[in-house]
Design an enzyme around this catalytic site. Structure first.
Site, PDB file in Angstrom:
ATOM      1  N   PRO A 214       1.970  16.651  11.211  1.00  0.00           N
ATOM      2  CA  PRO A 214       2.400  17.816  10.442  1.00  0.00           C
ATOM      3  C   PRO A 214       3.107  17.422   9.148  1.00  0.00           C
ATOM      4  O   PRO A 214       3.569  16.277   9.012  1.00  0.00           O
ATOM      5  CB  PRO A 214       3.382  18.511  11.391  1.00  0.00           C
ATOM      6  CG  PRO A 214       3.845  17.470  12.341  1.00  0.00           C
ATOM      7  CD  PRO A 214       2.764  16.441  12.439  1.00  0.00           C
ATOM      8  N   ILE A 215       3.187  18.382   8.199  1.00  0.00           N
ATOM      9  CA  ILE A 215       3.948  18.118   6.966  1.00  0.00           C
ATOM     10  C   ILE A 215       4.997  19.226   6.756  1.00  0.00           C
ATOM     11  O   ILE A 215       5.362  19.533   5.631  1.00  0.00           O
ATOM     12  CB  ILE A 215       3.025  17.946   5.726  1.00  0.00           C
ATOM     13  CG1 ILE A 215       2.124  19.171   5.528  1.00  0.00           C
ATOM     14  CG2 ILE A 215       2.202  16.684   5.804  1.00  0.00           C
ATOM     15  CD1 ILE A 215       1.526  19.224   4.119  1.00  0.00           C
ATOM     16  N   ASP A 216       5.432  19.787   7.869  1.00  0.00           N
ATOM     17  CA  ASP A 216       6.413  20.878   7.772  1.00  0.00           C
ATOM     18  C   ASP A 216       7.702  20.454   7.076  1.00  0.00           C
ATOM     19  O   ASP A 216       8.335  21.258   6.387  1.00  0.00           O
ATOM     20  CB  ASP A 216       6.717  21.422   9.182  1.00  0.00           C
ATOM     21  CG  ASP A 216       7.181  20.318  10.126  1.00  0.00           C
ATOM     22  OD1 ASP A 216       6.411  19.370  10.363  1.00  0.00           O
ATOM     23  OD2 ASP A 216       8.315  20.391  10.613  1.00  0.00           O
ATOM     24  N   GLN A 217       8.104  19.194   7.222  1.00  0.00           N
ATOM     25  CA  GLN A 217       9.363  18.751   6.602  1.00  0.00           C
ATOM     26  C   GLN A 217       9.223  18.619   5.080  1.00  0.00           C
ATOM     27  O   GLN A 217      10.179  18.836   4.342  1.00  0.00           O
ATOM     28  CB  GLN A 217       9.831  17.422   7.208  1.00  0.00           C
ATOM     29  CG  GLN A 217      10.079  17.474   8.699  1.00  0.00           C
ATOM     30  CD  GLN A 217      11.130  18.513   9.075  1.00  0.00           C
ATOM     31  OE1 GLN A 217      12.258  18.487   8.583  1.00  0.00           O
ATOM     32  NE2 GLN A 217      10.757  19.435   9.938  1.00  0.00           N
TER      33      GLN A 217
ATOM     34  N   ASP B 260       3.576   0.553  12.119  1.00  0.00           N
ATOM     35  CA  ASP B 260       2.344   0.028  11.515  1.00  0.00           C
ATOM     36  C   ASP B 260       2.063  -1.421  11.918  1.00  0.00           C
ATOM     37  O   ASP B 260       1.043  -1.990  11.508  1.00  0.00           O
ATOM     38  CB  ASP B 260       2.411   0.162   9.979  1.00  0.00           C
ATOM     39  CG  ASP B 260       2.410   1.620   9.549  1.00  0.00           C
ATOM     40  OD1 ASP B 260       2.057   2.487  10.372  1.00  0.00           O
ATOM     41  OD2 ASP B 260       2.769   1.887   8.386  1.00  0.00           O
TER      42      ASP B 260
ATOM     43  N   LYS C 126       0.829  -1.218   0.000  1.00  0.00           N
ATOM     44  CA  LYS C 126       0.000   0.000   0.000  1.00  0.00           C
ATOM     45  C   LYS C 126       0.855   1.256   0.000  1.00  0.00           C
ATOM     46  O   LYS C 126       0.647   2.160  -0.828  1.00  0.00           O
ATOM     47  CB  LYS C 126      -0.904   0.013   1.243  1.00  0.00           C
ATOM     48  CG  LYS C 126      -1.521   1.377   1.526  1.00  0.00           C
ATOM     49  CD  LYS C 126      -2.430   1.362   2.733  1.00  0.00           C
ATOM     50  CE  LYS C 126      -1.909   1.988   3.979  1.00  0.00           C
ATOM     51  NZ  LYS C 126      -1.697   3.415   4.071  1.00  0.00           N
ATOM     52  N   ASN C 127       1.792   1.357   0.935  1.00  0.00           N
ATOM     53  CA  ASN C 127       2.500   2.629   1.086  1.00  0.00           C
ATOM     54  C   ASN C 127       3.515   2.886  -0.029  1.00  0.00           C
ATOM     55  O   ASN C 127       3.991   4.007  -0.181  1.00  0.00           O
ATOM     56  CB  ASN C 127       3.128   2.740   2.476  1.00  0.00           C
ATOM     57  CG  ASN C 127       2.040   2.959   3.537  1.00  0.00           C
ATOM     58  OD1 ASN C 127       0.895   3.286   3.215  1.00  0.00           O
ATOM     59  ND2 ASN C 127       2.381   2.753   4.797  1.00  0.00           N
TER      60      ASN C 127
ATOM     61  N   ARG D  60      -4.463  10.016   3.298  1.00  0.00           N
ATOM     62  CA  ARG D  60      -3.272  10.684   3.805  1.00  0.00           C
ATOM     63  C   ARG D  60      -2.273  10.946   2.674  1.00  0.00           C
ATOM     64  O   ARG D  60      -1.649  11.992   2.585  1.00  0.00           O
ATOM     65  CB  ARG D  60      -2.640   9.773   4.864  1.00  0.00           C
ATOM     66  CG  ARG D  60      -1.380  10.294   5.482  1.00  0.00           C
ATOM     67  CD  ARG D  60      -1.672  11.381   6.464  1.00  0.00           C
ATOM     68  NE  ARG D  60      -0.459  12.058   6.898  1.00  0.00           N
ATOM     69  CZ  ARG D  60      -0.446  13.272   7.417  1.00  0.00           C
ATOM     70  NH1 ARG D  60      -1.563  13.933   7.567  1.00  0.00           N
ATOM     71  NH2 ARG D  60       0.676  13.813   7.801  1.00  0.00           N
TER      72      ARG D  60
ATOM     73  N   CYS E 206      -5.267   9.465   9.992  1.00  0.00           N
ATOM     74  CA  CYS E 206      -5.643   8.593  11.088  1.00  0.00           C
ATOM     75  C   CYS E 206      -5.297   9.342  12.345  1.00  0.00           C
ATOM     76  O   CYS E 206      -4.310  10.080  12.371  1.00  0.00           O
ATOM     77  CB  CYS E 206      -4.766   7.341  11.117  1.00  0.00           C
ATOM     78  SG  CYS E 206      -5.363   5.952  10.221  1.00  0.00           S
TER      79      CYS E 206
HETATM   80  N1  EPU Z   1       6.622  14.395  11.014  1.00  0.00           N
HETATM   81  C1  EPU Z   1       6.734  15.736  11.280  1.00  0.00           C
HETATM   82  N2  EPU Z   1       6.753  16.600  10.215  1.00  0.00           N
HETATM   83  C2  EPU Z   1       6.656  16.176   8.935  1.00  0.00           C
HETATM   84  C3  EPU Z   1       6.509  14.812   8.678  1.00  0.00           C
HETATM   85  C4  EPU Z   1       6.489  13.937   9.736  1.00  0.00           C
HETATM   86  O1  EPU Z   1       6.837  16.152  12.421  1.00  0.00           O
HETATM   87  O2  EPU Z   1       6.692  17.020   8.016  1.00  0.00           O
HETATM   88  C5  EPU Z   1       6.620  13.434  12.137  1.00  0.00           C
HETATM   89  C6  EPU Z   1       5.268  12.721  12.289  1.00  0.00           C
HETATM   90  O3  EPU Z   1       4.381  13.475  13.077  1.00  0.00           O
HETATM   91  C7  EPU Z   1       5.689  11.408  12.916  1.00  0.00           C
HETATM   92  C8  EPU Z   1       7.069  11.133  12.301  1.00  0.00           C
HETATM   93  O4  EPU Z   1       7.542  12.392  11.828  1.00  0.00           O
HETATM   94  O5  EPU Z   1       5.835  11.582  14.302  1.00  0.00           O
HETATM   95  C9  EPU Z   1       7.085  10.140  11.142  1.00  0.00           C
HETATM   96  O6  EPU Z   1       6.099  10.493  10.177  1.00  0.00           O
HETATM   97  P1  EPU Z   1       6.214  10.076   8.647  1.00  0.00           P
HETATM   98  O7  EPU Z   1       6.309  11.305   7.839  1.00  0.00           O
HETATM   99  O8  EPU Z   1       7.293   9.051   8.485  1.00  0.00           O
HETATM  100  O9  EPU Z   1       4.813   9.399   8.387  1.00  0.00           O
HETATM  101  P2  EPU Z   1       3.876   9.509   7.103  1.00  0.00           P
HETATM  102  O10 EPU Z   1       4.733   9.626   5.892  1.00  0.00           O
HETATM  103  O11 EPU Z   1       2.830  10.544   7.308  1.00  0.00           O
HETATM  104  C10 EPU Z   1       3.834   6.992   6.545  1.00  0.00           C
HETATM  105  C11 EPU Z   1       2.778   5.936   6.403  1.00  0.00           C
HETATM  106  C12 EPU Z   1       2.225   5.567   7.773  1.00  0.00           C
HETATM  107  C13 EPU Z   1       3.370   5.123   8.678  1.00  0.00           C
HETATM  108  C14 EPU Z   1       4.476   6.177   8.728  1.00  0.00           C
HETATM  109  C15 EPU Z   1       5.716   5.747   9.496  1.00  0.00           C
HETATM  110  C16 EPU Z   1       1.867   6.394   4.229  1.00  0.00           C
HETATM  111  C17 EPU Z   1       0.735   6.896   3.431  1.00  0.00           C
HETATM  112  N3  EPU Z   1       1.712   6.422   5.549  1.00  0.00           N
HETATM  113  O12 EPU Z   1       3.180   8.118   7.123  1.00  0.00           O
HETATM  114  O13 EPU Z   1       1.362   4.485   7.551  1.00  0.00           O
HETATM  115  O14 EPU Z   1       2.901   4.906   9.986  1.00  0.00           O
HETATM  116  O15 EPU Z   1       4.896   6.502   7.375  1.00  0.00           O
HETATM  117  O16 EPU Z   1       6.251   4.580   8.959  1.00  0.00           O
HETATM  118  O17 EPU Z   1       2.869   5.965   3.678  1.00  0.00           O
HETATM  119  C18 EPU Z   1      -0.414   3.034   7.921  1.00  0.00           C
HETATM  120  O18 EPU Z   1      -0.124   2.496   6.844  1.00  0.00           O
HETATM  121  O19 EPU Z   1      -1.238   2.557   8.738  1.00  0.00           O
HETATM  122  C19 EPU Z   1       0.232   4.295   8.273  1.00  0.00           C
HETATM  123  C20 EPU Z   1      -0.232   5.105   9.221  1.00  0.00           C
END
Ligand code: EPU
Length: 430
Positions: free
Chosen positions: A123-126, A307, A22-23, A93, A117
């Site tokens: 956040p998406i600041d990064q 996950d 999926k991801n 997401r 979820c």
């Molecule tokens: N974070 C920030 N700022 C950002 C981005 C992330 O502070 O700009 C923080 C998040 O709040 C979190 C950590 O960094 O504490 C990691 O977040 P990450 O960006 O890695 O997560 P994501 O890309 O939003 C994806 C998966 C998630 C999975 C995470 C971690 C997708 C669509 N989602 O989320 O999958 O938990 O990586 O591996 O790829 C799931 O499949 O159930 C799921 C939630």
């Protein structure tokens, strides 16, 4: 509301085939927006998140054709640059990948902020920091992330991620693929789907080096050409079935996996007294004796995946002794605990830590899936429990698991779908 009904307590026996990841799929499909020509993508999982992301591409004018059950052809030669509809973007997401892809292709992206979820703040600041490092201007207004590059084409930049982020790493790779010059991502995530996205883009003519390490270098190219690519198997889907065998007992061959991607899950299950045998593209999981307690801390890859945290918790509820679970990625991922308690689990949560005291037996109960992996964990618990477990909120589960009822039934689980009118369709996240 449609539900799953599980009559638990039956060990599982047989073979389960794992679908595409999926991801990886939810990033690779938006990556097709960068390609001038037709992309043939194989091993695409049939899940609702994929359906949604394909709908968004179609809305942008992509020609999307299903070749067979798991293969799709996407031609983005004639797409238009327009705002992504709120109604579609808010349900998934991964709609944030459209920002990187559209910015890379057109120098402009207008995408509603993604839902999420409830895993704490998301956040998406990064991601935004990366786009700005490539020269983009990013504003959030009128319910849109509006990213634009004066002059159209992004220029390579250097970005150090303040935390390891899967989404930011992939989004910056997407934006950088067609940028002018070299982009360097430091402290990058190393998940298998990062490597898969890089391999997809490289097979279409991109120049990405270092994916799978913490420094990724993307040398922008003028254009990407069409081609054919097969998505990797889903590490978390495989891990979920491994947990199901651990909880319910029995012996199941889990096929079409890359065992290396499962190392952290395999290691933890072995520690818990579950037999896991690695084969070329399969793992054989067997549990006949008791489950031993274990401590688990989730971390970015190659650590134990967040996950898989709720699913391993379901197993630890049945372990001999007390286990400590620490969430190392999300602010909070324990919303399922109240539901587990209804089934007789003994869990105390304090912030990021859950202390699980193993019980002899879980008992079936009506529960509600509060997110995708929590829902999967309720299935794992329900398969092991005595009596009937009725799981609501299954649209969360169907976002990420292809044919889960059929796959589990084929190994002897007593699970069925209770169709009821007025189904909820408010899916979000990933
Ligand atoms: N974070 C920030 N700022 C950002 C981005 C992330 O502070 O700009 C923080 C998040 O709040 C979190 C950590 O960094 O504490 C990691 O977040 P990450 O960006 O890695 O997560 P994501 O890309 O939003 C994806 C998966 C998630 C999975 C995470 C971690 C997708 C669509 N989602 O989320 O999958 O938990 O990586 O591996 O790829 C799931 O499949 O159930 C799921 C939630």
């Amino acid at each position: 509301m449609t539900k799953y009904l599980i009559h638990g307590g039956k060990p599982l026996h047989g073979t389960i085939e794992i679908s595409g990841a999926k991801n990886a799929a939810v990033a690779i499909i938006p990556a097709a927006l960068l390609v001038d020509g037709k992309c043939r993508i194989e091993n695409v999982p049939q899940i609702s998140d994929v359906t949604l992301i394909l709908q968004i591409l179609q809305d942008l004018g992509a020609d999307v054709r299903a070749v067979n059950r798991t293969t799709v052809e996407i031609d983005c030669s004639h797409i238009r640059n327009k705002p992504v509809p709120y109604e579609l973007a808010r349900k998934i997401r991964a709609s944030y990948y459209l920002v990187g892809a559209l910015l890379g292709r057109f120098g402009r992206a207008q995408v509603p902020p993604p839902g999420g979820c409830n895993l704490g703040g998301r956040p998406i600041d990064q991601h935004i920091k990366g786009f700005i490092a490539m020269g983009a201007e990013v504003e959030v207004h009128s319910g849109l992330i509006d990213a634009r590059m004066p002059g159209g084409r992004l220029s390579g930049g250097q970005v150090y991620l303040d935390m390891v982020s899967v989404g930011a790493t992939m989004n910056i790779m997407l934006a950088a693929a067609l940028a002018d010059g070299l982009t360097i991502i430091e402290n990058a995530a190393k998940e298998p789907h990062i490597v898969d996205l890089a391999n997809f883009l490289n097979s279409m003519g991109a120049n990405i080096m270092g994916a799978g390490t913490d420094v990724i270098k993307v040398r922008g190219v003028k254009s990407l050409r069409g081609g054919s690519y097969s998505i990797i198997p889903d590490q978390i889907e495989a891990g979920t079935y491994m947990a199901a065998v651990a909880a319910a007992g029995g012996e199941v061959l889990i096929q079409n996996v890359i065992p290396k991607h499962l190392d952290s899950i395999t290691a933890k299950l072995l520690e818990m007294g579950v037999d896991v045998e690695e084969l070329d593209d399969a793992v054989l999981v067997r549990r006949t004796g008791p489950i031993s307690r274990a401590n688990v801390k989730t971390m970015p890859y190659p650590g134990f995946p967040t996950d898989m945290q709720p699913q391993i918790a379901a197993c630890l509820c049945l372990a001999r002794g007390t286990s400590v679970l620490t969430e190392g990625v999300w602010e909070s991922r324990y919303r399922y605990v109240d539901e587990f308690r209804r089934m007789g689990a003994k869990i105390q949560v304090d912030g990021k830590v859950a202390v699980i005291e193993g019980v002899e037996q879980l008992t079936g109960a009506p529960v509600h899936a509060c997110d995708l992996r929590a829902g999967a964990a309720m299935i794992v618990a329900g398969l092991a429990a005595r009596g009937d477990t009725e799981i609501g909120g299954i649209y969360h589960i169907e976002r990420g698991y292809e044919n889960i009822v059929e796959k589990l039934s084929s190994v002897g689980a007593d699970i069925q779908i209770l169709y009821q009118p007025d189904d909820e369709t408010q899916s979000q996240a990933g």
